[in-house]
Design a protein around this motif. Structure first.
Motif, PDB file in Angstrom:
ATOM      1  N   ALA A  65       0.847  -1.175  -0.028  1.00  0.00           N
ATOM      2  CA  ALA A  65      -0.101   0.034  -0.079  1.00  0.00           C
ATOM      3  C   ALA A  65       0.859   1.187  -0.019  1.00  0.00           C
ATOM      4  CB  ALA A  65      -0.705  -0.018   1.170  1.00  0.00           C
ATOM      5  N   ASN A  66       0.303   2.366  -0.823  1.00  0.00           N
ATOM      6  CA  ASN A  66       0.814   3.677  -0.461  1.00  0.00           C
ATOM      7  C   ASN A  66       0.209   4.416   0.435  1.00  0.00           C
ATOM      8  OD1 ASN A  66       3.053   3.645  -2.799  1.00  0.00           O
ATOM      9  ND2 ASN A  66       1.149   2.931  -4.017  1.00  0.00           N
ATOM     10  N   MET A  67       0.774   5.047   1.278  1.00  0.00           N
ATOM     11  CA  MET A  67      -0.205   5.937   2.472  1.00  0.00           C
ATOM     12  C   MET A  67       0.468   7.285   2.332  1.00  0.00           C
ATOM     13  SD  MET A  67      -2.306   3.939   3.663  1.00  0.00           S
ATOM     14  CE  MET A  67      -2.874   4.665   5.416  1.00  0.00           C
ATOM     15  N   LEU A  68      -0.461   8.161   2.106  1.00  0.00           N
ATOM     16  CA  LEU A  68       0.074   9.702   1.999  1.00  0.00           C
ATOM     17  C   LEU A  68      -0.714  10.437   2.902  1.00  0.00           C
ATOM     18  CD1 LEU A  68       0.180   9.733  -2.017  1.00  0.00           C
ATOM     19  CD2 LEU A  68       2.119   9.437  -0.440  1.00  0.00           C
ATOM     20  N   PRO A  69       0.119  11.251   3.742  1.00  0.00           N
ATOM     21  CA  PRO A  69      -0.529  12.376   4.630  1.00  0.00           C
ATOM     22  C   PRO A  69      -1.279  13.206   3.678  1.00  0.00           C
ATOM     23  CG  PRO A  69       1.671  12.500   4.626  1.00  0.00           C
ATOM     24  CD  PRO A  69       1.493  11.322   4.033  1.00  0.00           C
ATOM     25  N   ALA A  70      -2.524  13.860   3.961  1.00  0.00           N
ATOM     26  CA  ALA A  70      -3.138  14.794   3.176  1.00  0.00           C
ATOM     27  C   ALA A  70      -4.022  15.801   3.999  1.00  0.00           C
ATOM     28  CB  ALA A  70      -3.687  14.086   2.051  1.00  0.00           C
ATOM     29  N   THR A  71      -4.155  16.830   3.311  1.00  0.00           N
ATOM     30  CA  THR A  71      -5.312  17.641   4.015  1.00  0.00           C
ATOM     31  C   THR A  71      -6.438  18.098   3.103  1.00  0.00           C
ATOM     32  OG1 THR A  71      -3.579  18.792   5.195  1.00  0.00           O
ATOM     33  CG2 THR A  71      -5.544  20.069   5.086  1.00  0.00           C
ATOM     34  N   VAL A  72      -7.685  18.043   3.718  1.00  0.00           N
ATOM     35  CA  VAL A  72      -8.858  18.470   2.701  1.00  0.00           C
ATOM     36  C   VAL A  72      -8.830  19.936   2.475  1.00  0.00           C
ATOM     37  CG1 VAL A  72     -11.502  18.296   2.794  1.00  0.00           C
ATOM     38  CG2 VAL A  72     -10.282  16.672   3.896  1.00  0.00           C
ATOM     39  N   ARG A  73      -9.174  20.135   1.220  1.00  0.00           N
ATOM     40  CA  ARG A  73      -9.241  21.923   0.747  1.00  0.00           C
ATOM     41  C   ARG A  73     -10.566  22.251   0.952  1.00  0.00           C
ATOM     42  NH1 ARG A  73      -5.648  21.763  -4.696  1.00  0.00           N
ATOM     43  NH2 ARG A  73      -7.822  21.964  -5.553  1.00  0.00           N
ATOM     44  N   ASP A  74     -10.715  23.402   1.048  1.00  0.00           N
ATOM     45  CA  ASP A  74     -11.900  24.184   0.853  1.00  0.00           C
ATOM     46  C   ASP A  74     -12.889  23.800  -0.338  1.00  0.00           C
ATOM     47  OD1 ASP A  74     -11.395  25.587   3.196  1.00  0.00           O
ATOM     48  OD2 ASP A  74     -10.831  27.559   1.826  1.00  0.00           O
ATOM     49  N   ASP A  75     -12.422  23.294  -1.354  1.00  0.00           N
ATOM     50  CA  ASP A  75     -13.323  22.884  -2.554  1.00  0.00           C
ATOM     51  C   ASP A  75     -13.501  21.385  -2.356  1.00  0.00           C
ATOM     52  OD1 ASP A  75     -10.607  21.966  -3.173  1.00  0.00           O
ATOM     53  OD2 ASP A  75     -10.381  22.892  -5.136  1.00  0.00           O
ATOM     54  N   GLY A  76     -13.039  20.607  -1.569  1.00  0.00           N
ATOM     55  CA  GLY A  76     -13.403  19.505  -1.286  1.00  0.00           C
ATOM     56  C   GLY A  76     -12.330  18.478  -1.835  1.00  0.00           C
ATOM     57  N   ALA A  77     -11.198  19.107  -2.608  1.00  0.00           N
ATOM     58  CA  ALA A  77     -10.248  18.361  -3.006  1.00  0.00           C
ATOM     59  C   ALA A  77      -9.358  17.988  -1.971  1.00  0.00           C
ATOM     60  CB  ALA A  77      -9.298  19.137  -4.266  1.00  0.00           C
ATOM     61  N   ILE A  78      -8.303  16.847  -2.261  1.00  0.00           N
ATOM     62  CA  ILE A  78      -7.324  16.576  -1.074  1.00  0.00           C
ATOM     63  C   ILE A  78      -6.063  16.991  -1.545  1.00  0.00           C
ATOM     64  CG2 ILE A  78      -6.651  14.580  -0.006  1.00  0.00           C
ATOM     65  CD1 ILE A  78      -9.626  14.864   0.255  1.00  0.00           C
ATOM     66  N   GLN A  79      -5.334  17.535  -0.895  1.00  0.00           N
ATOM     67  CA  GLN A  79      -4.149  18.152  -1.055  1.00  0.00           C
ATOM     68  C   GLN A  79      -3.072  17.497  -0.500  1.00  0.00           C
ATOM     69  OE1 GLN A  79      -3.761  21.213  -2.730  1.00  0.00           O
ATOM     70  NE2 GLN A  79      -1.629  21.020  -2.794  1.00  0.00           N
ATOM     71  N   VAL A  80      -2.299  16.766  -1.348  1.00  0.00           N
ATOM     72  CA  VAL A  80      -1.304  15.875  -0.983  1.00  0.00           C
ATOM     73  C   VAL A  80       0.226  16.659  -1.425  1.00  0.00           C
ATOM     74  CG1 VAL A  80      -0.118  13.382  -1.443  1.00  0.00           C
ATOM     75  CG2 VAL A  80      -2.563  13.901  -1.399  1.00  0.00           C
TER      76      VAL A  80
END
Length: 363
Positions: free
Chosen positions: A238-253
């Motif tokens: 598996a690839n596990m990547l830390p990310a953050t949810v943006r205001d537009d609903g996209a995921i910032q990686v």
């Protein structure tokens, strides 16, 4: 489905060390369940408690509607196969298979017929007069299986039965055990740390870690819909990547924004999450591709694995993070890929799994 074995609130401590913590599980008649997990996760201890070879610190076990929590092993209805075969070297194969029947004082004719039937069932009809030392490891494990089935138990327990065998024998024998289990319809629990065994043999898998059940599901559910990052990482690559949810609903990686189909309605802006992707979930695109959800990078390492090639990709915008991707022979030839080649990988939004800060998957 008919409930056959119920495990309620099982706890086990060795001294001050907890080994099992509030384990609850229902197993249905005729199914094959695998306890899967790393060494020390508690899976063998749970099997031994079911067998009565260990006593739980708290909790109850019921088999076929009967409370067996405090019954000694000899009064429980099961057969067991150990990793080490545990055959009696001084007895013939026939006498090993007949051991349980002899202890129950079955008639000689009944024993002779049952032994012949079981030796045929496990593919060793002419081995009755031999001693275990004259057999290969795979043959000895078949004899151990025949002995466990001799008394027609309602429950079959397999404690890492294939781990002492070489790879080719292990693959062949796991197929034989599964076919035999399905033919007989005997409820079976197998302990293993080998994810391939569990995925190929089980109706359901119980993934354990640090004395708790992380997830219960079919092989497909465990592999494609892992409930926790531990399950995602332990079963398969598996690839596990830390990310953050943006205001537009996209995921910032890193510097990259990805659109993910699953779980987006359950996410709040600014939430920290982890993205999970299997290496086979990427799609190769041409180096000039401009479509969204595309990761651009370079192949750093290549590992040829026969049916596919596993590559490590240094992705632009991920601050030195390498992703694993499984590429087919056709991908490699069509795009002329080799070590050092630029590579564009499409991330399909419906294949991304998202885990929240509480380490549970976002539905």
């Amino acid at each position: 489905m008919t409930e056959y074995l119920r495990i309620d609130a099982i706890h086990k401590q060795f001294g001050a060390t907890p080994v099992l913590k509030d384990v609850n599980l229902t197993i249905f008649k005729g199914e094959m369940v695998c306890f899967l997990g790393p060494s020390g996760c508690g899976k063998t201890t749970l099997l031994r408690i079911i067998a009565g070879l260990e006593t739980q610190s708290a909790g109850t076990i019921a088999q076929a509607g009967k409370d067996i929590s405090n019954l000694p092993p000899m009064l429980r209805d099961y057969g067991i196969v150990f990793q080490s075969y545990a055959l009696f070297p001084n007895l013939t194969v026939a006498d090993n298979v007949a051991y349980g029947l002899t202890n129950r004082k079955a008639g000689r004719a009944v024993i002779r017929q049952r032994v012949a039937e079981l030796l045929t069932l496990v593919g060793l009809p002419d081995s009755g007069a031999k001693h275990p030392g004259q057999l290969s490891g795979g043959q000895q494990q078949r004899i151990a299986l025949a002995r466990a089935l001799a008394t027609s138990p309602g429950l079959l327990l397999l404690d890492e039965p294939l781990s002492a065998l070489d790879a080719r024998v292990r693959v062949r024998l796991r197929q034989e055990i599964r076919q035999l289990q399905q033919r007989l319809g005997v409820t079976t629990i197998m302990v293993t740390h080998d994810q391939e065994e569990a995925l190929s043999m089980a109706d359901r898998i119980v993934v354990m870690n640090h004395g708790v059940i992380e997830q219960i599901g079919t092989p497909s559910e465990i592999y494609r819909e892992p409930a926790t990052p531990f399950v995602a990482d332990f079963v398969g690559k598996a690839n596990m990547l830390p990310a953050t949810v943006r205001d537009d609903g996209a995921i910032q990686v890193g510097d990259i924004g990805l659109q993910c189909v699953r779980g987006r309605n359950a996410l709040t802006s600014g939430a920290r999450v982890s993205l999970f992707l299997r290496p086979e979930d990427f799609v190769v695109r041409g180096v000039d591709a401009q479509a969204g959800n595309t990761l651009r990078g370079r192949i750093e390492k290549m590992e040829f694995l026969g049916a596919f090639c596993r590559v490590s990709v240094q992705v632009d915008g991920l601050a030195g993070t390498e992703l694993l991707a499984d590429l087919s022979y056709h991908d490699m030839t069509e795009f002329g890929l080799q070590q050092g080649s630029p590579l564009n990988l499409a991330v399909l939004g419906d294949r991304v799994r998202i885990f929240g800060e509480d380490q549970r998957r976002v539905q």
